[in-house]
Design a protein around this motif. Structure first.
Motif, PDB file in Angstrom:
ATOM      1  N   MET A   1      46.804  29.522  38.675  1.00 19.05           N
ATOM      2  CA  MET A   1      45.894  30.560  39.064  1.00 19.05           C
ATOM      3  C   MET A   1      46.419  31.884  38.511  1.00 19.05           C
ATOM      4  N   SER A   2      45.542  32.665  37.943  1.00 18.16           N
ATOM      5  CA  SER A   2      45.986  33.914  37.318  1.00 18.16           C
ATOM      6  C   SER A   2      46.263  34.983  38.378  1.00 18.16           C
ATOM      7  N   ASN A   4      45.217  37.985  38.363  1.00 22.75           N
ATOM      8  CA  ASN A   4      44.020  38.762  38.668  1.00 22.75           C
ATOM      9  C   ASN A   4      43.160  38.065  39.719  1.00 22.75           C
ATOM     10  N   SER A   5      43.010  36.746  39.612  1.00 22.64           N
ATOM     11  CA  SER A   5      42.188  36.041  40.603  1.00 22.64           C
ATOM     12  C   SER A   5      42.879  36.041  41.970  1.00 22.64           C
ATOM     13  N   THR A   6      44.203  35.978  41.994  1.00 27.51           N
ATOM     14  CA  THR A   6      44.933  36.054  43.257  1.00 27.51           C
ATOM     15  C   THR A   6      44.751  37.434  43.881  1.00 27.51           C
ATOM     16  N   ARG A   7      44.802  38.442  43.053  1.00 26.81           N
ATOM     17  CA  ARG A   7      44.605  39.809  43.545  1.00 26.81           C
ATOM     18  C   ARG A   7      43.209  39.979  44.126  1.00 26.81           C
ATOM     19  N   LEU A   8      42.210  39.430  43.449  1.00 23.59           N
ATOM     20  CA  LEU A   8      40.836  39.525  43.947  1.00 23.59           C
ATOM     21  C   LEU A   8      40.668  38.776  45.266  1.00 23.59           C
ATOM     22  N   ARG A   9      41.329  37.613  45.385  1.00 25.20           N
ATOM     23  CA  ARG A   9      41.289  36.876  46.658  1.00 25.20           C
ATOM     24  C   ARG A   9      41.911  37.694  47.782  1.00 25.20           C
TER      25      ARG A   9
END
Length: 91
Positions: A1-2, A4-9
């Motif tokens: 998982m990137s 950026n996607s973790t940050r958005l989550r």
């Protein structure tokens, strides 16, 4: 998982918890302050497993808060619509 996607989550979870915290029933429990401190405490995390663990804890808190609100709503409806208990018949 990137990253950026973790940050958005994490941001989406924060927004959801913040919305839920506005209606927290106990005014003496600083839900929004504790939420902010929890996010600030975990902002340094770099290990994906640690980040995932923190996100799972946040999801757990969200689900427990939703359950608390559902229970509060159920109790209110029961109190409003439940007829007065009938007296027990004599034996």
């Amino acid at each position: 998982m990137s990253a950026n996607s973790t940050r958005l989550r994490a941001l989406a979870l924060y927004k959801e918890l913040h919305r839920l915290g506005r209606d927290y029933p106990d005014p003496n429990y600083d839900f929004l302050g504790k939420l902010r401190r929890m996010y600030e405490k975990n902002r340094h995390l770099k290990d994906p497993e640690e980040i995932e663990k923190a996100l799972k804890l946040g999801e757990y808190i969200k689900n427990e808060t939703l359950a608390l609100y559902s229970l509060r709503k159920y109790r209110h409806l029961k109190r409003v619509y439940d007829p007065a208990p009938l007296p027990k018949p004599p034996l």
